[in-house]
Design a protein around this motif. Structure first.
Motif, PDB file in Angstrom:
ATOM      1  N   GLN B  29      55.267  40.581 101.995  1.00  0.00           N
ATOM      2  CA  GLN B  29      54.045  40.687 101.207  1.00  0.00           C
ATOM      3  C   GLN B  29      54.131  39.743 100.019  1.00  0.00           C
ATOM      4  OE1 GLN B  29      53.130  44.888 100.850  1.00  0.00           O
ATOM      5  NE2 GLN B  29      51.132  44.394 100.014  1.00  0.00           N
ATOM      6  N   PRO B  30      53.042  38.997  99.775  1.00  0.00           N
ATOM      7  CA  PRO B  30      53.054  38.106  98.619  1.00  0.00           C
ATOM      8  C   PRO B  30      53.033  38.922  97.323  1.00  0.00           C
ATOM      9  CG  PRO B  30      51.209  37.596 100.090  1.00  0.00           C
ATOM     10  CD  PRO B  30      51.770  38.908 100.519  1.00  0.00           C
ATOM     11  N   LEU B  31      53.707  38.406  96.331  1.00  0.00           N
ATOM     12  CA  LEU B  31      53.685  39.006  94.998  1.00  0.00           C
ATOM     13  C   LEU B  31      53.021  38.017  94.057  1.00  0.00           C
ATOM     14  CD1 LEU B  31      54.675  41.167  92.896  1.00  0.00           C
ATOM     15  CD2 LEU B  31      56.710  39.749  92.625  1.00  0.00           C
ATOM     16  N   ALA B  32      51.914  38.422  93.468  1.00  0.00           N
ATOM     17  CA  ALA B  32      51.251  37.555  92.481  1.00  0.00           C
ATOM     18  C   ALA B  32      51.589  38.097  91.093  1.00  0.00           C
ATOM     19  CB  ALA B  32      49.753  37.511  92.748  1.00  0.00           C
ATOM     20  N   GLY B  33      50.612  38.696  90.406  1.00  0.00           N
ATOM     21  CA  GLY B  33      50.910  39.231  89.073  1.00  0.00           C
ATOM     22  C   GLY B  33      51.658  40.556  89.105  1.00  0.00           C
ATOM     23  N   GLY B  34      51.646  41.190  90.259  1.00  0.00           N
ATOM     24  CA  GLY B  34      52.387  42.438  90.405  1.00  0.00           C
ATOM     25  C   GLY B  34      51.737  43.634  89.735  1.00  0.00           C
ATOM     26  N   GLN B  35      50.578  43.442  89.157  1.00  0.00           N
ATOM     27  CA  GLN B  35      49.974  44.528  88.375  1.00  0.00           C
ATOM     28  C   GLN B  35      49.428  45.643  89.261  1.00  0.00           C
ATOM     29  OE1 GLN B  35      50.258  44.474  84.819  1.00  0.00           O
ATOM     30  NE2 GLN B  35      51.705  43.094  85.774  1.00  0.00           N
ATOM     31  N   SER B  36      49.184  45.346  90.493  1.00  0.00           N
ATOM     32  CA  SER B  36      48.793  46.385  91.442  1.00  0.00           C
ATOM     33  C   SER B  36      49.909  46.655  92.450  1.00  0.00           C
ATOM     34  CB  SER B  36      47.520  45.970  92.190  1.00  0.00           C
ATOM     35  OG  SER B  36      46.461  45.809  91.284  1.00  0.00           O
ATOM     36  N   LEU B  37      50.569  45.585  92.878  1.00  0.00           N
ATOM     37  CA  LEU B  37      51.570  45.751  93.933  1.00  0.00           C
ATOM     38  C   LEU B  37      52.795  46.548  93.444  1.00  0.00           C
ATOM     39  CD1 LEU B  37      52.463  45.225  96.790  1.00  0.00           C
ATOM     40  CD2 LEU B  37      53.242  42.941  96.114  1.00  0.00           C
ATOM     41  N   MET B  38      53.253  46.276  92.230  1.00  0.00           N
ATOM     42  CA  MET B  38      54.454  46.998  91.778  1.00  0.00           C
ATOM     43  C   MET B  38      54.207  48.513  91.681  1.00  0.00           C
ATOM     44  SD  MET B  38      56.381  44.431  91.798  1.00  0.00           S
ATOM     45  CE  MET B  38      57.816  45.469  91.644  1.00  0.00           C
ATOM     46  N   GLY B 110      48.045  39.351  85.674  1.00  0.00           N
ATOM     47  CA  GLY B 110      47.176  39.526  86.837  1.00  0.00           C
ATOM     48  C   GLY B 110      46.474  38.225  87.213  1.00  0.00           C
ATOM     49  N   THR B 111      46.229  38.045  88.517  1.00  0.00           N
ATOM     50  CA  THR B 111      45.667  36.793  89.017  1.00  0.00           C
ATOM     51  C   THR B 111      44.360  37.037  89.761  1.00  0.00           C
ATOM     52  OG1 THR B 111      46.755  36.954  91.169  1.00  0.00           O
ATOM     53  CG2 THR B 111      48.021  35.918  89.379  1.00  0.00           C
ATOM     54  N   LEU B 112      43.555  35.997  89.835  1.00  0.00           N
ATOM     55  CA  LEU B 112      42.293  36.100  90.568  1.00  0.00           C
ATOM     56  C   LEU B 112      42.569  36.281  92.062  1.00  0.00           C
ATOM     57  CD1 LEU B 112      39.239  35.986  90.260  1.00  0.00           C
ATOM     58  CD2 LEU B 112      39.356  33.513  90.650  1.00  0.00           C
ATOM     59  N   ALA B 123      36.930  46.846  91.305  1.00  0.00           N
ATOM     60  CA  ALA B 123      37.342  45.668  90.538  1.00  0.00           C
ATOM     61  C   ALA B 123      36.168  44.719  90.319  1.00  0.00           C
ATOM     62  CB  ALA B 123      38.474  44.943  91.259  1.00  0.00           C
ATOM     63  N   GLU B 124      36.277  43.938  89.249  1.00  0.00           N
ATOM     64  CA  GLU B 124      35.188  43.063  88.839  1.00  0.00           C
ATOM     65  C   GLU B 124      35.115  41.791  89.671  1.00  0.00           C
ATOM     66  OE1 GLU B 124      37.339  44.509  86.857  1.00  0.00           O
ATOM     67  OE2 GLU B 124      36.206  45.672  85.412  1.00  0.00           O
ATOM     68  N   SER B 125      36.277  41.137  89.895  1.00  0.00           N
ATOM     69  CA  SER B 125      36.188  39.789  90.461  1.00  0.00           C
ATOM     70  C   SER B 125      35.603  39.732  91.869  1.00  0.00           C
ATOM     71  CB  SER B 125      37.521  39.041  90.369  1.00  0.00           C
ATOM     72  OG  SER B 125      38.573  39.869  90.105  1.00  0.00           O
TER      73      SER B 125
HETATM   74  C1  LIG Z   1      46.517  49.606  83.770  1.00  0.00           C
HETATM   75  C2  LIG Z   1      45.813  48.680  84.700  1.00  0.00           C
HETATM   76  C3  LIG Z   1      44.449  48.550  84.596  1.00  0.00           C
HETATM   77  C4  LIG Z   1      43.764  47.706  85.454  1.00  0.00           C
HETATM   78  N1  LIG Z   1      42.416  47.606  85.297  1.00  0.00           N
HETATM   79  C5  LIG Z   1      41.738  46.744  86.109  1.00  0.00           C
HETATM   80  C6  LIG Z   1      40.334  46.549  85.972  1.00  0.00           C
HETATM   81  O1  LIG Z   1      39.699  47.145  85.095  1.00  0.00           O
HETATM   82  N2  LIG Z   1      39.718  45.711  86.825  1.00  0.00           N
HETATM   83  C7  LIG Z   1      40.408  45.023  87.795  1.00  0.00           C
HETATM   84  O2  LIG Z   1      39.813  44.264  88.527  1.00  0.00           O
HETATM   85  N3  LIG Z   1      41.725  45.186  87.933  1.00  0.00           N
HETATM   86  C8  LIG Z   1      42.414  46.014  87.111  1.00  0.00           C
HETATM   87  N4  LIG Z   1      43.763  46.144  87.280  1.00  0.00           N
HETATM   88  C9  LIG Z   1      44.423  45.419  88.380  1.00  0.00           C
HETATM   89  C10 LIG Z   1      44.790  44.033  87.958  1.00  0.00           C
HETATM   90  O3  LIG Z   1      43.650  43.294  87.703  1.00  0.00           O
HETATM   91  C11 LIG Z   1      45.613  43.411  89.058  1.00  0.00           C
HETATM   92  O4  LIG Z   1      46.294  42.406  88.466  1.00  0.00           O
HETATM   93  C12 LIG Z   1      44.877  42.824  90.259  1.00  0.00           C
HETATM   94  O5  LIG Z   1      44.101  43.753  90.903  1.00  0.00           O
HETATM   95  C13 LIG Z   1      45.870  42.285  91.269  1.00  0.00           C
HETATM   96  O6  LIG Z   1      46.300  41.085  90.822  1.00  0.00           O
HETATM   97  P1  LIG Z   1      47.834  40.735  90.754  1.00  0.00           P
HETATM   98  O7  LIG Z   1      47.902  39.284  90.502  1.00  0.00           O
HETATM   99  O8  LIG Z   1      48.510  41.602  89.784  1.00  0.00           O
HETATM  100  O9  LIG Z   1      48.289  41.027  92.257  1.00  0.00           O
HETATM  101  P2  LIG Z   1      49.558  41.795  92.841  1.00  0.00           P
HETATM  102  O10 LIG Z   1      49.625  43.154  92.315  1.00  0.00           O
HETATM  103  O11 LIG Z   1      50.765  40.960  92.741  1.00  0.00           O
HETATM  104  O12 LIG Z   1      49.109  41.834  94.365  1.00  0.00           O
HETATM  105  C14 LIG Z   1      48.035  42.629  94.813  1.00  0.00           C
HETATM  106  C15 LIG Z   1      47.911  42.512  96.333  1.00  0.00           C
HETATM  107  O13 LIG Z   1      47.443  41.230  96.691  1.00  0.00           O
HETATM  108  C16 LIG Z   1      48.368  40.539  97.513  1.00  0.00           C
HETATM  109  N5  LIG Z   1      48.317  39.148  97.076  1.00  0.00           N
HETATM  110  C17 LIG Z   1      48.469  38.712  95.810  1.00  0.00           C
HETATM  111  N6  LIG Z   1      48.271  37.391  95.739  1.00  0.00           N
HETATM  112  C18 LIG Z   1      47.972  36.984  96.985  1.00  0.00           C
HETATM  113  C19 LIG Z   1      47.639  35.725  97.553  1.00  0.00           C
HETATM  114  N7  LIG Z   1      47.546  34.627  96.803  1.00  0.00           N
HETATM  115  N8  LIG Z   1      47.389  35.664  98.856  1.00  0.00           N
HETATM  116  C20 LIG Z   1      47.448  36.798  99.613  1.00  0.00           C
HETATM  117  N9  LIG Z   1      47.736  37.988  99.140  1.00  0.00           N
HETATM  118  C21 LIG Z   1      48.010  38.084  97.833  1.00  0.00           C
HETATM  119  C22 LIG Z   1      49.659  41.242  97.296  1.00  0.00           C
HETATM  120  O14 LIG Z   1      50.502  41.124  98.403  1.00  0.00           O
HETATM  121  C23 LIG Z   1      49.228  42.656  97.062  1.00  0.00           C
HETATM  122  O15 LIG Z   1      48.976  43.288  98.272  1.00  0.00           O
HETATM  123  C24 LIG Z   1      44.466  46.960  86.442  1.00  0.00           C
HETATM  124  C25 LIG Z   1      45.846  47.098  86.545  1.00  0.00           C
HETATM  125  C26 LIG Z   1      46.528  47.941  85.686  1.00  0.00           C
HETATM  126  C27 LIG Z   1      48.010  48.035  85.807  1.00  0.00           C
END
Ligand SMILES: Cc1cc2nc3c(=O)[nH]c(=O)nc-3n(C[C@H](O)[C@H](O)[C@H](O)COP(=O)(O)OP(=O)(O)OC[C@H]3O[C@@H](n4cnc5c(N)ncnc54)[C@H](O)[C@@H]3O)c2cc1C
Lengths: 791, 273
Positions: B29-38, B110-112, B123-125
C-alpha cells in the motif's frame, strides 16, 4: 511604609497569590513521569479481548493459535482468575436497598457490555499481544441486550442479573411539604418538561494505565497507576488479591487528567495486578483510546420528567421530578453508581427557598458501559432541572430571569440553614454572586443587544444558572456506608538539614496544581521561600493516609491539613530556636527561611538550626527533644459537605437554519471561599465550564439499540475544542468556610456543574421567539432543528 | 491499537514504487501523508505487508500548468497548495476548500493524492475535483491513464484506481475570467470532516458537488439544470435537491441532511465570486 503587616504584605505570603507551580515547567519540558514512561526489567505487556456484544453467553475460547504466536507469554480468561481474585460488589450500606451483582475483572459466564474484558494476552510487547488477540476464537452466544433504562423496568424485560430478580438497582424518593396542594393552588403557573441527558465520558489526555510488579519473596505488590486515590486502591488490591494492605504499594506519579474517571475499580487494571502476582513478572497495561471510550466510566444518562409551579409574583410554589438513570450492568465498585442519582435528589433546587419538593430517582441496570462518578457528579442534572424549569416558568409569567432568581434565592444572611432536601448549608452568597454576575456580564447591555439582533433575524439568547457545588465531603459521602475511602487527609512537613522543607500529602496531583497549592500553604504558614519546598504526593509508602483527589476536596481538606502541619512545625522550630537563642518562642518569628526577631532581624538561618539539631545535638540541652517534622490530619466535622455556590451565564447565537450554536460569551462568579491561587482557581473554573459546554453541546457516547457504541474515537466523539470556546470571564466572591482555618472550599467542579443549565437556558431563550424549545443534551444541530420543527 | 507488522520501503523513483505495487505476492500500500493510513493501520483496519513510502519520489510533487489545466502532483501537501499563488489564482475553488481541511499539523503532511485515493465521503477535495470536472492521472507498471472526475468515485472508499496503480497527478481546469465559484461547509468544530458541504462552479456551466451526503461525493445534476436555465432561480435549485439520494449519519437522518444541503447550497451560491 508603616502600620502592621497584613497577611499579603508578609514575606512568603503565598496564599491568595497567582504563584506559578513548579510542576508546570517540568511537564512542559517533557520531564513528566507518566505510567507509560515506566520501563521495568522483565516487564511484559497486556492486551485484552473485549466483548463485541452488549450481552452474550461466554461458552469458551480457542486459544491455540494465539498461544502459538512467538512472544506470547501467557493467556488468561475470566475463569482463570476465579480463586485468584475475590469478586467485588458495588454497594454501600447508607444507600439503603442498593443492589448489584458480584463482578470479576473479566467476564466468566456472561458478558454484559460491549468492551467488557474477556481474555488477557500477556506478551513481550503490546503489538504482539494484539497480534494474538486477532487469532483468538471466542465462542459467544449473543443474548437479548437491555439498553433502554425505561424498557429495562418493564415487566418481562430480560434480566441482566438473574440473581437480582429485577433490573432496578436502587430507588429513592424525597417528599417535603405538600406538593400536590401547592401545584393546585390558585394563581400557580405550572411548567412541565421532559429532559434527556446523554451519556458522556471524561476523555483524559493520558488514558488509564497501570504497571503491576509482584515480588513473591516478600509477597509485595507495587502498582503504578494513573489515578486519583492510591490508598483506596491499596485496600482493594489487598482485599481482592488476598494480600496484607501493608504489602501493597500504590504509586501515582504524574497523571494526565482524571475528572473522576480514574477513581474506580477497572477489570483490566485488577487483571493486570492479578497476572503480575501469578507470573511474578511486571506487567504493563495502557488503555488505548478505543478501550477508553468503551470502558472508562460514562456519566449522566438521565431521563427526567419535571415540573415547577410559580406564583404570580414569581415565587417557586413547588418543584417535582422523576428521574431514571441507566448505569450499565453493574454498580461500580467501590463508590457505587447510585451516588449521582442521590446527588440529583439532594441538590436540585438547593439554591432556592422551596417548601414543597418531591422527587424520585430510579437507578437501572442496562447493557452499556458502567456509569459512575465523573466531574460534578449529579450537578449538571440537578442544576438543569431546577434552573431550566425556573427560566421556562418565568418566561411563561413574563418575568425576567434575573428577577425571578432575586425572588427565590436564599438570602445571604440566612445561613446556616437547610435546603428543601435537607442538606445543611452554610456560608453561601447566592444573592451577592448573582448581582456580581449581572454586573460583569452587563446583563442589561446584552438584553439590548439581543433585542437589536432579533430585528435583523439573528437569534441570540442569554441563560443563567444559580448553583451549589458539593465540596470537602465528610465521611457521610462514602466512609459511613462502608467504603474504603478516607474523607480525612494527612500532611507531613519536615525541615531538612539544608533548611528546605520536604512536604508530603495524601491528596494527589492530577494536573490541576494540587502540589503547587500545598507548597504555597506550607511556605506561607511556615515562613520560607516557596522554592525551598519540595512536594511528595501519590505514594502509599511515603505519604500520610488519606483519600486522594475527588469531590473538590484537595485544597479544602488536604490544604487545611497542610496548613495545620506547617503551623505545628513552625511552633516546634520556634521552641528549639528559643532554647538555642535563650529567649521566648513568642519573641521569635520565621521569615524567609530564617528565625528572626519580631521586627524581622535575622537571628539564625533554618539551615543553621537544623544542622545543629541533626549534626551537633551535643550543643543542645540534654533534656531537649527537638522534633523537626510535624504531621497533621484534617476532616470536616459538623457538616456532611461544605457547599460552595456560584452564578453563571451564557450568551449564545443559534443559526436557526443549521441548528448550530455558537457560544458568544460565558461568565462565572464562583464563591469557593478562600482563593489560595487565583490563577489555578480561574483555570479550574474555565476548564470545568469547557467540560460543561462539552456535555451541553457536543459530547455523547452514542449507542445503538443493540448496545454497540457507535462513536468510540476522537474523530466521532466530539470534545469541545479551543477554536469554538468563548472567552470565559471568572470573578469571585469569597465567603470562607467556617469549618477550617484556611477557609477554602472546593472549586474543581463548579463549571461543569453549572454551565450546561446556563447553556440550555440560553439556547431556549434564543429559540423562544420561534416557539421552539429543547431539553435534551447535548443540544446538537439535529435536535435544535427538530425543536424548531424545521426537520 | 498497534499496527500489525509490515515491511517499509522508500523507493526513490516512480518505477521502483510501481514495481513493488505490481508484485502480487504481497499486499503493498502506498504511504503518502499517512494522516489517514496510519490511524487505519493502528486500528488494524488496514494491514499491508509492505508500506511504500512515496515521500522519496520527487516527480510526484509540484504544481504546474499544462494546456489550460493546473496539474498537481499527487504528493503535493495541502500546506503547499495553500501557499501556492497559482492555486489561489487559477483554482480558486480548491483554494477556498483547503482551509476547511483538518488542522495545520495535518495539512503539513496530508496530500491531495492521498485524499483522492482514500476518497472519504466527507472529505473536501473529492468534491472540488468533481465540481471542477477535473481528472486523475493513474499509472501502473504496465501503463498509464487519466480518469475523469465523473468516472472516478465508485462507492464508499472505492475509486477507479486499481491496487497496483498510483495516482500520479490531479488535473484541474484553469479558471477563466467570468467563471464563478462557491464553497460552503457545515461542521460542528473547525477542521472536522463535514456534516455537509458543497462545492459549486459556474464555468460557465454549473456543476454542483455535495460531500458528506452519501458514499461518494454527489453531483446535483437536477439543480445544475435549473441553474443552467436560470441562474437566479435558487429556490428551484434547492427544491431540485429532492432527487439527491442522501444517506443519514450520526449527525442526522436523510431529511435533516437534505435540509442542510439546501442551506449549504444557498450559502455557497450567495458567497460565489
Ligand atoms: C484529525 C484529522 C482530521 C482530518 N480532517 C480532515 C478533513 O476535515 N477533511 C479531509 O478531507 N481530510 C481530513 N483528514 C484526512 C487528511 O486530509 C488525510 O491526509 C487525507 O485524507 C489522506 O491523505 P494522506 O496524504 O495523509 O494519505 P495517507 O493516509 O498516506 O493515505 C491514504 C490512502 O491513500 C492511499 N494513497 C495515498 N497516496 C496515494 C497515491 N499517490 N496513489 C495511490 N494511493 C495513494 C494510501 O495507500 C491510503 O490507502 C483528517 C485527518 C486527521 C488525522
Amino acid at each position: 511604609m508603616s502600620g502592621p503587616l497584613t497577611d499579603l504584605d508578609r514575606p512568603n505570603s503565598y496564599i491568595g497569590r497567582a504563584v506559578p507551580r513548579a510542576d508546570a515547567a517540568r511537564l512542559l519540558e517533557g520531564r513528566g513521569r507518566f505510567v507509560d514512561d515506566l520501563q521495568l526489567p522483565r516487564m511484559l505487556h497486556a492486551a485484552f479481548l473485549r466483548s463485541p456484544y452488549a450481552h452474550a453467553r461466554v461458552n469458551g475460547f480457542d486459544l491455540e493459535a494465539a498461544r502459538a504466536v512467538p512472544g506470547v507469554h501467557t493467556i488468561l480468561t475470566g475463569k482463570d482468575l476465579e480463586g485468584v481474585v475475590e469478586p467485588y460488589v458495588g454497594v454501600l450500606s447508607h444507600l439503603a436497598g442498593l443492589q448489584s451483582a458480584p463482578q470479576m475483572p473479566m467476564a466468566v459466564d456472561v458478558a454484559r457490555w460491549q468492551g467488557e474484558p474477556l481474555v488477557m494476552v500477556i506478551a513481550e510487547s503490546r503489538a504482539i499481544a494484539e497480534d494474538a488477540l486477532g487469532l483468538i476464537e471466542a465462542d459467544l452466544d449473543p443474548l437479548d441486550p437491555v439498553t433502554d433504562p425505561e424498557a429495562a423496568l418493564e415487566p418481562g424485560a430480560a434480566l441482566i442479573h438473574d440473581s437480582l430478580g429485577s433490573n432496578l438497582a436502587w430507588e429513592r424518593t424525597v417528599d417535603v411539604g405538600d406538593v400536590d396542594a401547592a401545584f393546585a393552588a390558585d394563581g400557580v403557573t405550572t411548567v412541565e418538561r421532559s429532559f434527556t441527558f446523554g451519556r458522556h465520558t471524561g476523555v483524559t489526555l493520558e488514558t488509564r494505565a497501570a504497571v503491576a510488579a509482584f515480588d513473591p519473596s516478600t509477597d509485595q505488590l507495587t502498582f503504578w497507576y494513573s489515578g486519583q486515590a492510591p490508598h483506596m486502591m491499596q485496600f482493594i488490591f489487598a482485599k481482592h488479591l488476598g494480600l496484607m494492605e501493608e504489602d501493597v504499594r500504590v504509586i501515582a506519579h504524574d497523571v494526565g487528567g482524571s475528572f473522576g474517571i480514574k477513581i474506580h475499580t477497572y477489570g483490566d487494571e485488577v487483571a493486570t495486578a492479578a497476572a503480575a502476582k501469578l507470573l511474578g513478572r511486571p506487567i504493563k497495561f495502557v488503555a488505548d483510546r478505543l478501550e477508553s471510550f468503551q470502558t472508562d466510566i460514562h456519566a449522566r444518562d438521565h431521563i427526567v420528567k419535571g415540573r415547577m409551579g410559580l406564583t404570580a409574583d414569581g415565587k417557586i410554589a413547588a418543584l417535582e421530578f422523576d428521574d431514571i438513570t441507566g448505569i450499565g450492568p453493574f454498580s461500580m465498585y467501590p463508590r457505587t453508581s447510585a451516588i449521582e442519582a442521590n446527588q440529583v435528589l439532594n441538590l436540585t433546587g438547593a439554591p432556592y427557598e422551596i417548601e414543597n419538593y418531591r422527587a424520585r430517582s430510579r437507578v437501572v441496570f442496562q447493557n452499556k458501559n458502567l456509569m459512575c462518578q465523573y466531574r460534578a457528579v449529579g450537578h449538571p442534572i440537578a442544576m438543569a432541572i431546577c434552573d431550566c424549569l425556573l427560566e421556562d416558568a418565568a418566561r411563561e409569567i413574563g418575568m425576567d430571569v434575573a428577577e425571578v432568581r432575586r425572588r427565590n434565592l436564599m438570602a445571604d444572611d440566612s445561613y446556616p440553614r437547610q435546603s428543601a432536601s435537607g442538606m445543611k448549608l452554610a456560608d453561601l452568597s447566592h444573592q451577592q454572586s448573582l448581582e456580581k454576575l449581572l454586573e460583569i456580564m452587563d446583563y442589561n447591555g446584552l438584553r439590548a443587544d439581543q433585542a437589536q439582533a432579533r430585528k435583523s433575524g439573528v437569534y441570540r439568547g442569554i441563560g443563567l444558572v444559580s448553583m451549589v457545588e458539593v465540596t470537602n465531603p465528610s465521611p457521610a459521602f462514602y466512609g459511613i456506608g462502608g467504603a474504603p475511602i478516607a474523607s480525612q487527609d494527612g500532611a507531613t512537613v519536615r525541615l531538612d538539614a539544608g533548611g528546605g522543607l520536604r512536604i508530603s500529602s495524601s491528596v494527589t496531583e492530577q494536573g490541576q496544581g494540587t502540589n503547587g497549592i500545598l507548597a504555597q500553604i506550607a511556605a506561607d504558614r511556615f515562613g520560607i521561600p516557596i522554592d525551598r519546598v519540595r512536594v511528595t504526593t501519590g505514594d502509599t509508602d511515603t505519604v500520610p493516609y488519606g483519600g486522594g483527589t475527588w469531590a473538590s476536596r484537595g485544597a479544602g481538606i488536604g490544604g487545611e491539613a497542610m496548613l495545620q502541619a506547617a503551623v505545628a512545625l513552625r511552633d516546634q522550630v520556634l521552641d528549639v530556636a528559643a532554647v538555642m537563642l535563650q529567649t521566648e518562642p513568642s519573641k521569635l518569628d520565621i521569615r524567609d527561611g530564617a528565625v528572626t526577631d519580631l521586627d524581622g532581624s535575622e537571628r539564625m538561618t533554618l539551615s543553621d538550626l537544623a544542622r545543629t539539631v541533626y549534626y551537633r545535638g551535643n550543643e543542645l540541652p540534654s533534656d531537649m527533644k527537638p522534633e523537626l517534622v510535624a504531621t497533621r490530619h484534617y476532616r470536616v466535622t459538623d457538616f456532611p459537605f461544605v457547599f460552595t455556590n456560584g452564578a453563571m451565564a451564557a450568551q449564545v447565537e443559534v443559526d436557526v437554519e443549521t441548528g448550530m450554536v455558537k457560544v458568544l460569551g460565558f461568565w462565572a462568579v464562583e464563591d469557593c471561599g478562600r482563593v489560595i491561587n487565583p490563577m489555578l482557581v480561574d483555570e479550574q473554573v474555565r476548564g470545568g465550564v469547557v467540560q460543561g459546554i462539552g456535555g451541553a453541546l457536543y459530547e455523547e457516547c452514542l449507542y445503538d439499540e443493540e448496545g454497540q457504541l457507535l462513536n468510540a474515537s476522537m474523530a466521532d466523539y466530539e470534545v469541545p475544542m479551543a477554536a469554538e470556546m468563548p472567552d470565559i470571564v471568572v470573578a469571585h466572591v469569597e465567603t470562607p468556610t467556617r469549618t477550617s482555618e484556611l477557609g477554602a472550599k472546593g472549586a474543581g467542579e463548579a463549571g461543569t456543574g453549572g454551565a450546561p443549565a446556563a447553556l440550555m437556558n440560553a439556547v431556549n431563550d434564543a429559540l423562544s421567539p420561534l416557539g421552539g424549545r429543547i431539553h435534551q443534551m447535548p443540544m446538537t444541530p439535529e435536535r435544535i432543528l427538530k425543536a424548531l420543527g424545521t426537520v | 491499537m498497534k499496527a500489525q507488522d509490515f515491511r517499509y520501503e522508500r523507493p526513490s523513483t516512480m518505477d521502483e514504487a510501481l514495481a513493488i505495487l505490481a508484485d502480487t505476492d504481497q499486499e503493498a500500500q502506498p504511504l503518502a501523508g499517512g494522516q489517514s493510513l496510519m490511524p487505519m493501520m493502528n486500528f488494524r483496519l488496514a494491514a499491508p505487508d509492505v508500506l511504500v513510502d512515496l515521500g522519496g519520489v520527487p516527480e510526484l510533487s509540484g504544481i504546474c500548468e499544462d494546456n489550460g489545466e493546473i496539474v498537481i502532483g499527487a504528493m503535493t501537501r495541502y500546506r503547499d497548495l495553500m501557499a501556492s499563488e497559482m492555486v489561489a489564482r487559477d483554482v480558486p475553488l480548491l483554494a477556498a476548500a483547503l482551509p476547511h481541511i483538518a488542522h495545520p499539523a495535518i495539512r503539513n503532511r496530508g496530500t491531495l493524492g492521498g485524499s483522492l485515493a482514500l476518497s472519504d465521503p466527507a472529505a473536501e477535495s473529492p468534491a472540488v475535483l468533481l465540481a471542477l470536472g477535473g481528472s486523475v492521472d493513474l499509472r501502473s507498471a504496465s501503463g498509464q491513464r487519466s480518469v475523469a472526475a465523473d468516472e472516478f468515485f465508485f462507492g464508499l472508499y472505492e475509486t477507479a484506481r486499481q491496487p497496483e496503480e498510483l495516482i500520479t497527478a490531479v488535473r484541474l481546469p484553469k479558471a477563466a475570467p467570468g467563471h464563478r465559484f462557491g464553497f460552503y461547509e457545515i461542521t460542528r468544530r473547525h477542521g472536522d470532516y463535514a456534516m455537509i458541504g458543497v462545492a459549486v462552479a459556474q464555468a460557465p456551466d454549473w456543476r454542483i458537488a455535495f460531500f458528506s451526503v452519501a458514499g461518494t461525493p454527489l453531483r446535483a445534476t437536477d439543480a445544475e439544470a435549473v441553474l443552467n436555465a436560470d441562474a437566479s432561480d435558487i429556490d428551484a435549485a434547492v427544491a431540485a435537491l429532492a432527487s439527491l439520494e442522501i444517506d443519514g449519519d450520526r449527525h442526522g437522518d436523510p431529511a435533516m441532511k437534505r435540509h442542510l444541503a439546501g442551506v449549504a447550497l444557498r450559502r455557497a451560491i450567495g458567497g460565489m465570486s
